[in-house]
Design a protein around this motif. Sequence first.
Motif, PDB file in Angstrom:
ATOM      1  N   ILE A  92      -3.386  45.870 -15.687  1.00  0.00           N
ATOM      2  CA  ILE A  92      -3.477  47.218 -15.116  1.00  0.00           C
ATOM      3  C   ILE A  92      -2.084  47.813 -15.059  1.00  0.00           C
ATOM      4  N   ILE A  93      -1.940  49.017 -15.590  1.00  0.00           N
ATOM      5  CA  ILE A  93      -0.673  49.736 -15.554  1.00  0.00           C
ATOM      6  C   ILE A  93      -0.853  50.933 -14.636  1.00  0.00           C
ATOM      7  N   ASP A  94       0.089  51.120 -13.715  1.00  0.00           N
ATOM      8  CA  ASP A  94      -0.001  52.202 -12.738  1.00  0.00           C
ATOM      9  C   ASP A  94       1.406  52.694 -12.398  1.00  0.00           C
ATOM     10  N   PHE A  95       1.473  53.818 -11.688  1.00  0.00           N
ATOM     11  CA  PHE A  95       2.746  54.369 -11.240  1.00  0.00           C
ATOM     12  C   PHE A  95       2.698  54.529  -9.731  1.00  0.00           C
ATOM     13  N   ALA A  96       3.776  54.116  -9.076  1.00  0.00           N
ATOM     14  CA  ALA A  96       3.845  54.165  -7.619  1.00  0.00           C
ATOM     15  C   ALA A  96       5.054  54.967  -7.163  1.00  0.00           C
ATOM     16  N   LEU A  97       4.967  55.514  -5.968  1.00  0.00           N
ATOM     17  CA  LEU A  97       6.087  56.130  -5.275  1.00  0.00           C
ATOM     18  C   LEU A  97       6.292  55.374  -3.975  1.00  0.00           C
ATOM     19  N   GLY A  98       7.558  55.200  -3.571  1.00  0.00           N
ATOM     20  CA  GLY A  98       7.802  54.441  -2.362  1.00  0.00           C
ATOM     21  C   GLY A  98       9.167  54.693  -1.762  1.00  0.00           C
ATOM     22  N   ILE A  99       9.406  54.024  -0.638  1.00  0.00           N
ATOM     23  CA  ILE A  99      10.681  54.097   0.068  1.00  0.00           C
ATOM     24  C   ILE A  99      11.158  52.686   0.359  1.00  0.00           C
ATOM     25  N   GLY A 100      12.448  52.554   0.575  1.00  0.00           N
ATOM     26  CA  GLY A 100      13.015  51.248   0.867  1.00  0.00           C
ATOM     27  C   GLY A 100      14.276  51.371   1.687  1.00  0.00           C
ATOM     28  N   THR A 101      14.755  50.234   2.125  1.00  0.00           N
ATOM     29  CA  THR A 101      15.980  50.166   2.902  1.00  0.00           C
ATOM     30  C   THR A 101      16.681  48.853   2.586  1.00  0.00           C
ATOM     31  N   GLY A 102      17.939  48.780   2.966  1.00  0.00           N
ATOM     32  CA  GLY A 102      18.683  47.557   2.730  1.00  0.00           C
ATOM     33  C   GLY A 102      20.125  47.692   3.162  1.00  0.00           C
ATOM     34  N   VAL A 103      20.890  46.673   2.805  1.00  0.00           N
ATOM     35  CA  VAL A 103      22.313  46.663   3.122  1.00  0.00           C
ATOM     36  C   VAL A 103      23.067  46.118   1.912  1.00  0.00           C
ATOM     37  N   LYS A 104      24.222  46.724   1.644  1.00  0.00           N
ATOM     38  CA  LYS A 104      25.061  46.303   0.527  1.00  0.00           C
ATOM     39  C   LYS A 104      26.435  45.931   1.069  1.00  0.00           C
ATOM     40  N   LEU A 105      26.897  44.736   0.708  1.00  0.00           N
ATOM     41  CA  LEU A 105      28.226  44.261   1.078  1.00  0.00           C
ATOM     42  C   LEU A 105      29.079  44.217  -0.173  1.00  0.00           C
TER      43      LEU A 105
ATOM     44  N   ARG B 225      -8.602  49.012  -7.023  1.00  0.00           N
ATOM     45  CA  ARG B 225      -8.223  47.628  -7.252  1.00  0.00           C
ATOM     46  C   ARG B 225      -7.419  47.075  -6.088  1.00  0.00           C
ATOM     47  N   ASP B 226      -7.068  45.792  -6.183  1.00  0.00           N
ATOM     48  CA  ASP B 226      -6.345  45.115  -5.114  1.00  0.00           C
ATOM     49  C   ASP B 226      -4.883  45.521  -5.007  1.00  0.00           C
ATOM     50  N   PHE B 227      -4.347  46.188  -6.009  1.00  0.00           N
ATOM     51  CA  PHE B 227      -2.916  46.451  -6.058  1.00  0.00           C
ATOM     52  C   PHE B 227      -2.592  47.912  -5.723  1.00  0.00           C
ATOM     53  N   THR B 228      -3.151  48.400  -4.625  1.00  0.00           N
ATOM     54  CA  THR B 228      -2.865  49.765  -4.190  1.00  0.00           C
ATOM     55  C   THR B 228      -1.472  49.848  -3.591  1.00  0.00           C
ATOM     56  N   ILE B 229      -1.116  48.895  -2.754  1.00  0.00           N
ATOM     57  CA  ILE B 229       0.203  48.842  -2.119  1.00  0.00           C
ATOM     58  C   ILE B 229       1.076  47.860  -2.913  1.00  0.00           C
ATOM     59  N   ILE B 230       2.267  48.293  -3.248  1.00  0.00           N
ATOM     60  CA  ILE B 230       3.204  47.441  -3.985  1.00  0.00           C
ATOM     61  C   ILE B 230       4.482  47.284  -3.171  1.00  0.00           C
ATOM     62  N   GLY B 231       5.210  46.240  -3.472  1.00  0.00           N
ATOM     63  CA  GLY B 231       6.470  46.006  -2.785  1.00  0.00           C
ATOM     64  C   GLY B 231       7.556  45.635  -3.768  1.00  0.00           C
ATOM     65  N   LYS B 232       8.777  45.817  -3.331  1.00  0.00           N
ATOM     66  CA  LYS B 232       9.914  45.344  -4.112  1.00  0.00           C
ATOM     67  C   LYS B 232      11.011  44.968  -3.134  1.00  0.00           C
ATOM     68  N   GLY B 233      11.855  44.071  -3.559  1.00  0.00           N
ATOM     69  CA  GLY B 233      12.939  43.626  -2.690  1.00  0.00           C
ATOM     70  C   GLY B 233      13.643  42.443  -3.284  1.00  0.00           C
ATOM     71  N   GLY B 234      14.647  41.983  -2.589  1.00  0.00           N
ATOM     72  CA  GLY B 234      15.322  40.812  -3.091  1.00  0.00           C
ATOM     73  C   GLY B 234      16.714  40.632  -2.523  1.00  0.00           C
TER      74      GLY B 234
ATOM     75  N   GLY C 242      11.421  47.258  -0.086  1.00  0.00           N
ATOM     76  CA  GLY C 242      10.765  48.546  -0.237  1.00  0.00           C
ATOM     77  C   GLY C 242       9.266  48.392  -0.353  1.00  0.00           C
ATOM     78  N   ILE C 243       8.551  49.460  -0.025  1.00  0.00           N
ATOM     79  CA  ILE C 243       7.095  49.473  -0.119  1.00  0.00           C
ATOM     80  C   ILE C 243       6.672  50.807  -0.710  1.00  0.00           C
ATOM     81  N   GLY C 244       5.625  50.754  -1.537  1.00  0.00           N
ATOM     82  CA  GLY C 244       5.136  51.961  -2.180  1.00  0.00           C
ATOM     83  C   GLY C 244       3.641  51.898  -2.381  1.00  0.00           C
ATOM     84  N   ARG C 245       3.104  52.990  -2.916  1.00  0.00           N
ATOM     85  CA  ARG C 245       1.664  53.086  -3.148  1.00  0.00           C
ATOM     86  C   ARG C 245       1.422  53.507  -4.590  1.00  0.00           C
ATOM     87  N   ASN C 246       0.551  52.731  -5.268  1.00  0.00           N
ATOM     88  CA  ASN C 246       0.124  53.117  -6.606  1.00  0.00           C
ATOM     89  C   ASN C 246      -0.714  54.384  -6.515  1.00  0.00           C
TER      90      ASN C 246
END
Length: 185
Positions: free
Chosen positions: A133-146, A169-178, A159-163
């Motif tokens: 499944i290919i989809d496009f999401a918009l989202g917001i995120g936060t973090g810290v950079k040293l 389908r099961d992948f309505t909410i997506i996340g990213k981070g690291g 970050g968290i976003g919505r497809n």
Amino acid sequence: MMKTNLLICFCLLSISIFSQDNQAPISPIEDRNELKINGLFLILGAVELDYQYLINDESGIGVDLLLAFDDENLDINYYVSPYYRQYFGKKYASGFFVEAFGMLNSVNDYTYDNTYDPATDSYYYGGGYEEDIIDFALGIGTGVKLLTRRGFVVEIDLGIGRNLFKNDRDFTIIGKGGINLGYRF
């Protein structure tokens, strides 16, 4: 004679002082590019590379690219995620940040086939199949950079976003981070 010696010492001392002033300090203002790799996703079975261009001391734009190589730990195949960041730190483009991002993503969805037989009033469940499944999401995120003076970057983000399109389908909410490690140049 004493005045002459004193004058010569003073001239040599002032030349020494001026010569130290010519040394160019490392300026983070000149370094506007960053390249990072996500160490957390390497452990989980994917490679995520991040390039960022720093617009000024408070903002930057960039793109994340993730390619998964382990299907057992991650359902995602790939994503490309452009973003805009706003920084709130004291150093040049570092410290606490918030971001807005878009994400073109591809995931594996395991679906089940079932059929209803009205003659027996029963449901029959078939085997599942994997669908890309290919989809496009918009989202917001936060973090810290040293950031170190030599340009080494450590970044922790979430970050968290919505497809937007395939919401059945099961992948309505997506996340990213690291946990990203990289270099500013």
